[in-house]
Design an enzyme around this catalytic site. Structure first.
Site, short mmCIF file in Angstrom:
data_model
loop_
_atom_site.label_atom_id
_atom_site.label_comp_id
_atom_site.label_asym_id
_atom_site.label_seq_id
_atom_site.Cartn_x
_atom_site.Cartn_y
_atom_site.Cartn_z
N GLY A 16 0.80 -1.23 0.00
CA GLY A 16 0.00 0.00 0.00
C GLY A 16 0.83 1.28 0.00
N GLU A 17 2.15 1.15 0.14
CA GLU A 17 2.98 2.36 0.10
C GLU A 17 3.01 2.95 -1.31
OE1 GLU A 17 6.90 1.84 1.64
OE2 GLU A 17 6.18 1.37 3.66
N ARG A 73 -13.23 20.05 7.33
CA ARG A 73 -14.37 20.08 8.26
C ARG A 73 -13.93 19.89 9.71
NH1 ARG A 73 -18.66 16.12 5.44
NH2 ARG A 73 -16.73 15.01 4.97
N GLN A 74 -12.73 19.36 9.90
CA GLN A 74 -12.22 19.21 11.27
C GLN A 74 -11.40 20.46 11.62
OE1 GLN A 74 -10.42 15.44 12.29
NE2 GLN A 74 -11.62 14.37 10.74
N LYS A 114 -29.78 22.64 10.77
CA LYS A 114 -29.40 21.22 10.67
C LYS A 114 -28.60 20.81 11.89
CE LYS A 114 -25.46 19.71 8.45
NZ LYS A 114 -24.53 19.61 7.33
N ARG A 161 -26.07 17.58 12.96
CA ARG A 161 -25.45 16.34 12.46
C ARG A 161 -25.57 15.26 13.53
NH1 ARG A 161 -23.02 14.33 8.39
NH2 ARG A 161 -22.94 16.25 7.18
N THR A 194 -22.29 12.63 1.50
CA THR A 194 -23.26 11.52 1.43
C THR A 194 -24.59 11.96 0.83
OG1 THR A 194 -24.18 12.03 3.61
CG2 THR A 194 -22.28 10.53 3.55
C1 R5P Z 1 -20.90 20.67 6.45
O1 R5P Z 1 -21.01 21.59 7.22
C2 R5P Z 1 -20.68 20.84 4.97
O2 R5P Z 1 -20.80 22.17 4.59
C3 R5P Z 1 -21.66 20.00 4.19
O3 R5P Z 1 -22.97 20.43 4.47
C4 R5P Z 1 -21.56 18.55 4.55
O4 R5P Z 1 -20.23 18.17 4.67
C5 R5P Z 1 -22.23 17.70 3.50
O5 R5P Z 1 -22.08 16.37 3.87
P1 R5P Z 1 -23.21 15.33 3.54
O6 R5P Z 1 -23.48 15.40 2.07
O7 R5P Z 1 -22.62 14.00 3.95
O8 R5P Z 1 -24.40 15.67 4.37
#
Ligand code: R5P
Length: 307
Positions: free
Chosen positions: A32-33, A89-90, A185, A187, A216
């Site tokens: 895998g390298e 995102r992190q 929203k 998560r 996703t």
């Molecule tokens: C999150 O804050 C991003 O802006 C997107 O809304 C998110 O990453 C989308 O991910 P997913 O399509 O898995 O909901």
């Protein structure tokens, strides 16, 4: 130069600059390298194009090795052009015990040899502050808005599918001369989100749901549920800069009855007839052209500042 994740985008950027991609190849070992090798770049001003979408970790490692190879080969200056910046995102510790992945990746790129970064619509606006080298932030909003104009009717409303997308929605709304609505929203997990309230008037309007990225499709699905309940018209259009689109995402969005899904080629995407892909190659080429002439970053097509 382009990594394997961004070969076709890299070719298009090079062509727009009347250049050819620098030769280079990657060997994969049975364990895998990876072993990328670069040509003679001694004294060169090198731009390495590599998005770090799926497989994220592999693409990051390939980029790190490419940067290191360029540095060791004597490149005079190295710019990592990362149109899609994975781990963005992190960007903070949501829970005790979390890492700040965006910072770790940024540090790794710099320590591997990047003298400068170029990114497109990164998820976290503070990426620049996290980096110890200059970061040029470009935006695909005008490109995508151009594709949305013929799709969006006069009664359209731009929808931010979460609070984090409000500034982005306002930028699209300016381009489309449309009002903004916002979905709240939460998560639940990597694949599941919950959408609750809707702020704004969507009744009898066409919703244009925008986001920086779609992974996703859960966020879009949840937003569409709230919009339908709020009386929005069914001919929804969805747009995002980065079509991460993990397996099944395009079908998930298609099943919502969405009219069109507009993304850019910061990542290679496939998703059937629903997809419309706008290219960011001219944007990247213009940015690279200016950077290599050491022209002021202020003259770059930078991300429009929020506010
Ligand atoms: C999150 O804050 C991003 O802006 C997107 O809304 C998110 O990453 C989308 O991910 P997913 O399509 O898995 O909901």
């Amino acid at each position: 130069m382009a990594g394997t994740a961004s070969r076709s985008l890299g070719c298009a950027v090079a062509a727009a600059l009347d250049q050819q991609l620098a030769p280079g190849e990657v060997q994969w070992f049975p364990d895998g390298e990876l072993r990328p090798t670069v040509g003679d770049v001694r004294g060169d001003d090198v731009f390495v194009v590599q998005s770090t979408g799926p497989p994220v970790n592999e693409n990051i490692v390939e980029l790190l090795l490419l940067l290191d190879a360029c540095r060791r080969a004597g490149a005079q200056r190295i710019t990592a052009v990362v149109p899609y910046f994975g781990y963005a995102r992190q960007d903070r510790r949501s829970n005790p015990g979390d890492a700040i992945g965006a910072r770790v990746v940024a540090d790794a790129l710099v320590s591997a040899g990047a003298d400068r970064l170029v990114v497109v619509d990164p998820h976290c606006a503070q990426l620049e502050a996290m980096c110890s080298v200059p970061v040029e932030t470009l935006t695909a909003v005008p490109v995508i808005a151009g594709a949305l104009r013929p799709l969006a009717g006069e009664t359209c409303v731009v929808v931010a599918p979460d609070l984090g997308a409000v500034k982005l929605a306002e930028r699209y709304a300016k381009h489309l001369c449309a009002p903004v609505a916002v979905v709240r929203k939460t998560r639940v997990s990597g694949e599941a989100v919950r959408a609750s309230e809707l702020v704004g008037d969507v009744r009898s309007r066409q919703a244009v749901i925008i986001d920086d990225m779609i992974s996703t499709g859960a966020t879009i699905e949840a937003a569409q549920g709230v919009l339908a309940a709020g009386g929005a018209l069914p001919d929804v259009v969805v747009a995002a800069t980065h079509g991460v689109l993990v397996e099944g995402a395009a079908q998930r969005i298609s099943a919502l009855g969405v009219k069109r899904l507009v993304v850019t080629d910061t990542l290679s995407v496939s998703g059937g007839g629903l997809l419309q892909v706008c290219t960011v190659a001219p944007l990247l080429a213009e940015a690279i052209g200016r950077l290599r002439e050491d022209r002021s970053p202020d003259e770059l097509p930078t991300a429009e500042l929020p506010g």
